[in-house]
Write an enzyme that holds these catalytic residues in place. Structure first.
Site, mmCIF file in Angstrom:
data_model
loop_
_atom_site.group_PDB
_atom_site.id
_atom_site.type_symbol
_atom_site.label_atom_id
_atom_site.label_comp_id
_atom_site.label_asym_id
_atom_site.label_seq_id
_atom_site.Cartn_x
_atom_site.Cartn_y
_atom_site.Cartn_z
ATOM 1 N N SER A 61 0.819 -1.216 0.000
ATOM 2 C CA SER A 61 0.000 0.000 0.000
ATOM 3 C C SER A 61 0.856 1.270 0.000
ATOM 4 O O SER A 61 2.020 1.261 0.378
ATOM 5 C CB SER A 61 -0.905 0.034 1.226
HETATM 6 N N1 SAH Z 1 -0.195 -5.398 4.106
HETATM 7 C C1 SAH Z 1 0.591 -5.781 2.945
HETATM 8 C C2 SAH Z 1 -0.087 -5.488 1.636
HETATM 9 C C3 SAH Z 1 -1.372 -6.211 1.497
HETATM 10 S S1 SAH Z 1 -1.914 -6.581 -0.151
HETATM 11 C C4 SAH Z 1 1.984 -5.169 2.990
HETATM 12 O O1 SAH Z 1 2.286 -4.385 3.899
HETATM 13 O O2 SAH Z 1 2.779 -5.500 2.112
HETATM 14 C C5 SAH Z 1 -3.244 -7.630 0.341
HETATM 15 C C6 SAH Z 1 -2.830 -9.022 0.743
HETATM 16 O O3 SAH Z 1 -3.987 -9.689 1.244
HETATM 17 C C7 SAH Z 1 -2.306 -9.858 -0.417
HETATM 18 O O4 SAH Z 1 -1.040 -10.349 -0.126
HETATM 19 C C8 SAH Z 1 -3.349 -10.975 -0.533
HETATM 20 O O5 SAH Z 1 -2.816 -12.210 -0.946
HETATM 21 C C9 SAH Z 1 -3.897 -11.044 0.879
HETATM 22 N N2 SAH Z 1 -5.225 -11.659 1.000
HETATM 23 C C10 SAH Z 1 -6.273 -11.570 0.153
HETATM 24 N N3 SAH Z 1 -7.326 -12.272 0.624
HETATM 25 C C11 SAH Z 1 -6.936 -12.833 1.796
HETATM 26 C C12 SAH Z 1 -7.577 -13.690 2.757
HETATM 27 N N4 SAH Z 1 -8.842 -14.107 2.609
HETATM 28 N N5 SAH Z 1 -6.863 -14.073 3.840
HETATM 29 C C13 SAH Z 1 -5.576 -13.662 4.009
HETATM 30 N N6 SAH Z 1 -4.920 -12.858 3.148
HETATM 31 C C14 SAH Z 1 -5.586 -12.448 2.039
#
Ligand code: SAH
Length: 211
Positions: A61
C-alpha cells in the site's frame, strides 16, 4: 516520504477527523525501511507515496494509507494486533514497533513464506505470521486490541468482529474490488456496542474468499 504522508493528512483532515498522525506512528514510518520490502526492481520507487506491485497480483500500500490505518488503530505498547493480508510484511513491521504482539495472516503461501523469512531476518521478533484464510481471523490468539485488514472485503467479516476486544478498533476497506471502497473504522465500546464510521475512498486488492 514523511512529508508526503503529512500532506496527505493535511488534504484529508476533514474526512479522517485528525490534522496530524501521532509521533509514534511517524517515528515507525521513519524507522522501518520500506525499500527492504519491495522487489529489487522497484526499490527506486520505494519512497514515493504510491502503491507498488509485489508479485502474485498483489501490491504494497501507499505509505500515507499505511500510516493512516496504523494511526487509526491507536495502539499502545501493550496492544495485541491482528493483520489480515501480510503481503510483503511491511505493514506488520510498522505495527511491530507500536504494539506488544502482532499476528498476521496471508493466504498466498509464497508471500506468507517470504514475509515470514524477511521479518525474521530483519529482527521483527514480535510478529507471528501464518498462511490461512483471513475471513476466519485467528481465534486461538483472540481477542485483539486492534484488527487491520489490508485487502477490501464486501462486508465486515463476522469472525473478525467477534475477535475484537471491548474498547478495540478495526480498520478495514469495504467495497468492490479496486473501486468504490470506503475505509471504515469499526469500534467496539466497553459495553460491546459496535460503531462504524466511513473515512475516505480507497483502492485495495480484494480480500479473497476461501476456495
Ligand atoms: N499489508 C501488505 C499489503 C497487502 S496486499 C503489505 O504491507 O505489504 C493484500 C494481501 O492480502 C495480499 O497479499 C493478498 O494475498 C492477501 N489476502 C487476500 N485475501 C486474503 C484472505 N482471505 N486471507 C488472508 N490474506 C488475504
Amino acid at each position: 516520504m514523511l512529508a508526503d504522508i503529512e500532506s496527505g493528512v493535511e488534504l484529508t483532515r476533514d474526512l479522517i477527523g485528525r490534522d496530524h498522525l501521532s509521533q509514534r506512528v511517524m517515528t515507525a514510518m521513519r524507522e522501518v525501511p520500506r525499500e527492504a520490502f519491495v522487489p529489487e526492481n522497484m526499490r527506486h520507487a520505494a519512497f514515493r507515496d504510491g502503491a507498488l506491485p509485489v508479485g502474485h497480483g498483489q501490491t504494497i500500500s501507499q505509505p500515507y494509507i499505511v500510516a493512516l490505518m496504523t494511526d487509526l488503530l491507536e495502539l499502545g505498547q501493550d496492544s495485541s494486533v491482528l493483520e489480515i493480508g501480510t503481503g510483503t510484511g511491511y505493514q506488520a513491521a510498522i505495527l511491530s514497533r507500536l504494539a506488544r504482539q502482532v499476528y498476521s495472516i496471508e493466504r498466498i503461501p509464497a508471500l506468507a513464506q517470504a514475509a515470514r523469512q524477511r521479518l525474521l531476518e530483519m529482527g521483527y521478533d514480535n510478529v507471528e505470521t501464518r498462511c490461512g484464510d483471513g475471513y476466519q481471523g485467528w481465534p486461538e490468539k483472540a481477542p485483539f486490541d486492534g484488527i487491520i485488514v489490508t485487502a477490501a472485503a464486501p462486508f465486515i467479516p463476522p469472525a473478525l468482529l467477534n475477535q475484537l476486544k471491548p474498547g478495540g478498533r478495526m480498520v478495514i476497506p469495504i467495497g468492490m474490488p479496486y473501486s468504490h471502497q470506503q475505509l471504515k473504522l469499526v469500534t467496539r465500546d466497553e459495553n460491546g456496542e459496535i460503531g462504524t464510521r466511513s473515512l475516505i475512498g480507497v483502492a485495495f486488492v480484494p480480500l479473497v474468499d476461501a476456495d
